[in-house]
Design a protein around this motif. Sequence first.
Motif, PDB file in Angstrom:
ATOM      1  N   CYS A 746       0.827  -1.207   0.000  1.00 24.75           N
ATOM      2  CA  CYS A 746       0.000   0.000   0.000  1.00 24.75           C
ATOM      3  C   CYS A 746       0.867   1.265   0.000  1.00 24.75           C
ATOM      4  N   PRO A 747       1.773   1.413  -0.971  1.00 27.42           N
ATOM      5  CA  PRO A 747       2.660   2.590  -0.932  1.00 27.42           C
ATOM      6  C   PRO A 747       1.890   3.903  -0.993  1.00 27.42           C
ATOM      7  N   ASP A 748       0.711   3.905  -1.636  1.00 26.42           N
ATOM      8  CA  ASP A 748      -0.057   5.141  -1.696  1.00 26.42           C
ATOM      9  C   ASP A 748      -0.517   5.562  -0.303  1.00 26.42           C
ATOM     10  N   LEU A 749      -0.932   4.590   0.506  1.00 21.98           N
ATOM     11  CA  LEU A 749      -1.379   4.927   1.853  1.00 21.98           C
ATOM     12  C   LEU A 749      -0.213   5.334   2.748  1.00 21.98           C
ATOM     13  N   LEU A 750       0.954   4.804   2.484  1.00 16.88           N
ATOM     14  CA  LEU A 750       2.129   5.123   3.293  1.00 16.88           C
ATOM     15  C   LEU A 750       2.689   6.497   2.934  1.00 16.88           C
ATOM     16  N   PHE A 751       3.056   6.695   1.665  1.00 13.22           N
ATOM     17  CA  PHE A 751       3.764   7.910   1.283  1.00 13.22           C
ATOM     18  C   PHE A 751       2.864   9.145   1.274  1.00 13.22           C
ATOM     19  N   LEU A 752       1.581   8.958   0.956  1.00  9.38           N
ATOM     20  CA  LEU A 752       0.691  10.107   0.848  1.00  9.38           C
ATOM     21  C   LEU A 752       0.006  10.426   2.166  1.00  9.38           C
ATOM     22  N   SER A 753       0.361   9.687   3.205  1.00  6.87           N
ATOM     23  CA  SER A 753      -0.191   9.984   4.527  1.00  6.87           C
ATOM     24  C   SER A 753       0.495  11.201   5.123  1.00  6.87           C
ATOM     25  N   PRO A 754      -0.267  12.076   5.763  1.00  2.00           N
ATOM     26  CA  PRO A 754       0.376  13.204   6.457  1.00  2.00           C
ATOM     27  C   PRO A 754       1.274  12.738   7.609  1.00  2.00           C
ATOM     28  N   SER A 755       1.121  11.470   7.993  1.00  7.22           N
ATOM     29  CA  SER A 755       1.924  10.931   9.096  1.00  7.22           C
ATOM     30  C   SER A 755       3.297  10.446   8.659  1.00  7.22           C
ATOM     31  N   PRO A 757       6.201  11.660   7.646  1.00  3.40           N
ATOM     32  CA  PRO A 757       7.433  12.167   8.284  1.00  3.40           C
ATOM     33  C   PRO A 757       7.636  11.598   9.692  1.00  3.40           C
ATOM     34  N   ASN A 758       6.571  11.540  10.478  1.00  2.00           N
ATOM     35  CA  ASN A 758       6.698  10.969  11.821  1.00  2.00           C
ATOM     36  C   ASN A 758       6.919   9.457  11.763  1.00  2.00           C
ATOM     37  N   THR A 759       6.337   8.818  10.761  1.00  4.67           N
ATOM     38  CA  THR A 759       6.574   7.384  10.576  1.00  4.67           C
ATOM     39  C   THR A 759       8.054   7.121  10.335  1.00  4.67           C
ATOM     40  N   PHE A 760       8.649   7.903   9.443  1.00  6.59           N
ATOM     41  CA  PHE A 760      10.074   7.726   9.138  1.00  6.59           C
ATOM     42  C   PHE A 760      10.914   8.024  10.381  1.00  6.59           C
ATOM     43  N   ARG A 761      10.517   9.027  11.145  1.00  3.54           N
ATOM     44  CA  ARG A 761      11.250   9.365  12.371  1.00  3.54           C
ATOM     45  C   ARG A 761      11.190   8.213  13.372  1.00  3.54           C
ATOM     46  N   ALA A 762      10.052   7.539  13.443  1.00  2.00           N
ATOM     47  CA  ALA A 762       9.919   6.395  14.349  1.00  2.00           C
ATOM     48  C   ALA A 762      10.853   5.263  13.929  1.00  2.00           C
ATOM     49  N   VAL A 763      10.975   5.058  12.618  1.00  2.00           N
ATOM     50  CA  VAL A 763      11.881   4.011  12.140  1.00  2.00           C
ATOM     51  C   VAL A 763      13.322   4.364  12.491  1.00  2.00           C
ATOM     52  N   LEU A 764      13.678   5.636  12.388  1.00  4.30           N
ATOM     53  CA  LEU A 764      15.036   6.037  12.766  1.00  4.30           C
ATOM     54  C   LEU A 764      15.295   5.759  14.241  1.00  4.30           C
ATOM     55  N   SER A 765      14.294   5.969  15.078  1.00  2.00           N
ATOM     56  CA  SER A 765      14.486   5.675  16.504  1.00  2.00           C
ATOM     57  C   SER A 765      14.737   4.191  16.715  1.00  2.00           C
ATOM     58  N   ALA A 766      14.180   3.346  15.836  1.00  2.60           N
ATOM     59  CA  ALA A 766      14.410   1.906  15.956  1.00  2.60           C
ATOM     60  C   ALA A 766      15.860   1.539  15.698  1.00  2.60           C
ATOM     61  N   LEU A 767      16.569   2.368  14.930  1.00  2.00           N
ATOM     62  CA  LEU A 767      17.976   2.087  14.641  1.00  2.00           C
ATOM     63  C   LEU A 767      18.869   2.244  15.875  1.00  2.00           C
ATOM     64  N   THR A 768      18.341   2.848  16.924  1.00  5.22           N
ATOM     65  CA  THR A 768      19.134   3.009  18.144  1.00  5.22           C
ATOM     66  C   THR A 768      19.068   1.763  19.026  1.00  5.22           C
ATOM     67  N   LEU A 769      18.175   0.848  18.714  1.00  2.00           N
ATOM     68  CA  LEU A 769      17.985  -0.319  19.576  1.00  2.00           C
ATOM     69  C   LEU A 769      19.055  -1.369  19.298  1.00  2.00           C
TER      70      LEU A 769
END
Length: 924
Positions: A746-755, A757-769
Amino acid sequence: MAAAQPSQETVRAVLAAVQVFSAQPDKVSLDAANRWLQDFQHTPEAWGACNYILLASDTSPGAKTFAAQTFRAKVTFDLQQVDPSHRVGLRDSLISALRTFASGPRVIVIQISLALSGLALQMPEWKNAVPGLIESFGQDPSTVPALLQFLTVLPEEVNGNTRIPMSNEDYRVRASELLTDHAPEVVKLLAMYMQASGVTEAIQAQVFRCLRSWISAGEIDIGSLTESSLFSWAFQALASDILFDAAVDVICDIIHETQEVDDNMAVIELIVQQLLAIKPAIASAKEDSEKMRGYCRIFTEAGETYRQLVLAHPETLFPIVEAIAECSAYYDLDVVPITFNFWYRLAQIIAKRPSVPHNFLIVMIKHLHFPLDEFRAFRHVMGDTLKDCCFVLGSSVCLRTAYDMIISSLSRPTTAWQEIEAPLFSMRSMGAEVDPNDEEVVPLIMDLIPKLPTHPRVRYAATLVISRYTEWVDRHPQYIQYQLSYISAGFEEPDAEVSAASGQAMKFLCKDCKRHFVPYLPQLHSFVQTVGQNLSQDDRLQVYEAIAHVISYMPMEEAALVLRQFAVEILAKIEDVVVLPSPTQEEVQTVADHLEQVEAMLTVIQSFGEELPPACQNTCLELWPVIETVVQKFGGIAFISERSCGTLRLGLQFFGEAALPIIPSLLVRLSEAFESSGYPSYIWISGKIVTRFGNEEALIVRNSLRRSFEAINTHIFEMLKVQTANTIPDVIEDYVHYLSRMLEFCPDLLFLSPSFPNTFRAVLSALTLYQHDIVYPSLEFVLNTLRHDCLTTGNAPPAASPPPNFPLYAAVIRGVIDEQGFSLVGFLLAGMLSHFPEDSISSVVTIFKILTQLWSQQILAWLPSASEHIPKESLPSAARSAFLSEFTAAVTSREFDKVKPALLNLHRASRRTRDRTRLTALDT
């Protein structure tokens, strides 16, 4: 080493830092002192300061130990700091220190010896390293121990210290000069010391350890060694309590070095002569388990190494097998497993040839007597050995031996139950090797089972024998009726293990004999409705799995009806609980148990294919309200969350397209449950739904997926406002996997979501684990985002029109990277140089290469500042500067292929720094 004397200020600072470790410090002081000392070890000043501390008369033992360790580390990592003209002085200082500490402490002697070994390897101009030290230290009895310590660690350091920076060719030449060229001289020296007048057993033990080091390094020709007195001394030393362990080690190494049997026949003949001479000592050592362990190691090593010769020359070498069998019969169950690998290897090469002594089988079975200390793991390893016996002797011979032992025990007026249980356990262990067509022994065993004593341990063992012989029963169905009765009766036994064994036997009997069990299905249904209500959950699950195996064999239409019947009955019991206004904890637990029973059946049956039988086509809509109510009412209970989501996964797999009508309401319930509970299982099952229905074009499904995605995002972001990612790793892990499914389906639902930027930021926080299971999918998500086709479509030939949303996707991704690229680069660098797993580095390199091509100017601005946040203990300043220079040159010249070596050089530099820290910490 710098010629200048160290400043007293530097020496005082080192001594003060070392003193912290002996003053019962707080953790902050300890960490600060440790960091200071590690940083100090990198400096050129450390050479002179440590030389002064090591040789000064008024410094503490702890400080001297630190100085010796520092010399070893700096010779390994920092020798380039020493001007070549000063290396002779460094060598002489270390030799002087070795002489000073020749009588100890041993830890300092070892560290100086390691430093000298590393220096000798990197100092080709030091031509006489080995003979020179032998001449300097070998004549004085007080310095001989230090010489032997150096000669012991030299082969280990030359062959094992991969951290020393040398080319392969330089290493090969120098290793030969240090070791191979001097091996004969070392053997003569050791032989002389072994027999020297007044030599102590402590020195002789050191000689053996040194000899073993050179043998293990492959530097001593075993044929030549047999011409030395050391060879016979190794076997003679077995008579000494002090030398015994060292002699065992040397003998095992000598045997191991003769693996190339054809090239070493003359040596092997001499070894076998010595082995036959010491074989009688096994009998006299039986009161000493440590000596038995040593003899067991020697003969087992010989048996494994010469197993082919045992078969070719049994008349000569069979005593070795007898010795191993004697060790196998020893009472100490810490000694016996040493022999197992020999029997396994022997079994692999001699197949059905009866070359193993028959009494060994009896010995193994006797060892299986039920242990009072519940040493179950040992029994199962013994069982594996019995399978090897079956492979060697043939299953009929082995089973008949066990059967005869039971018959013999039953014939006696009084027999301990262990004497029956042990042969039964052996029958269970040997079951995997039994011929399903056997008509000779297995019928005798099956006829014997109903006549066995009713002791719970005997019944437990007999029931598991049935479970292991179900393939044989499938070809002899006349035994099913009595076995089914025997198993069913076992469920009524008060002993929980007997009941558990009955459940296992029922499952395997139904699985392997399902073609014969369809007529018994009514009996099984009656059983689960009556006796089954009193069983433990684990036992009920085994029974439901058994029933599912039978259903899976039935014609599809008939199977669908029966499966529906069982599912409706189970869910009716769930419904009885969910309608209660205030169910008890025990009643709620039954809901989870019933869901798990449905899971057990669906796990076996899985699916009826694309087209469901009529009996199942409407079942999904009928049953969903019950599951929906469970999620609504009990979804905030952790074990209900796990069970309901597990059942939903299997249900969606089973129903396929027939489940589509419930997807909108299902997604709503799951997102609500996640919002109210925070349990990751609801994200996990939402990801499964995306995988299965993400390509559906129906508007109602797309909107449901969108709303579910936004609801999950909203709650994730709320959680991350009050918690860090490392406090909710299970949630983050399932969320990242969920996002990967969204990206794929569902790339349309992912990339076109207003969320997003925060989604990508959450993934970056996962890289600290520090959990690898989270790092891998997080890197994969970042990588798949950056290499999405939307970012490269403009550069591709216009062979086909790109999807209309691609420009929008590309704009969103570029905007997010513009905003968060600095953070991304920082997390990647920090992870690569600390906690990322080694095999994820290729993903990091690929991400950097994409960034350098698509964000060239930005990454040159991000990188210097991001790299400054990396701690010094992970990356020295010089390595950081070299990386930035190398990386910048690659980007500005647009030679993007050079990005990879720049990153790999950085990673290697960091790894060397961490290796150095670990090396020093371990030595401390």
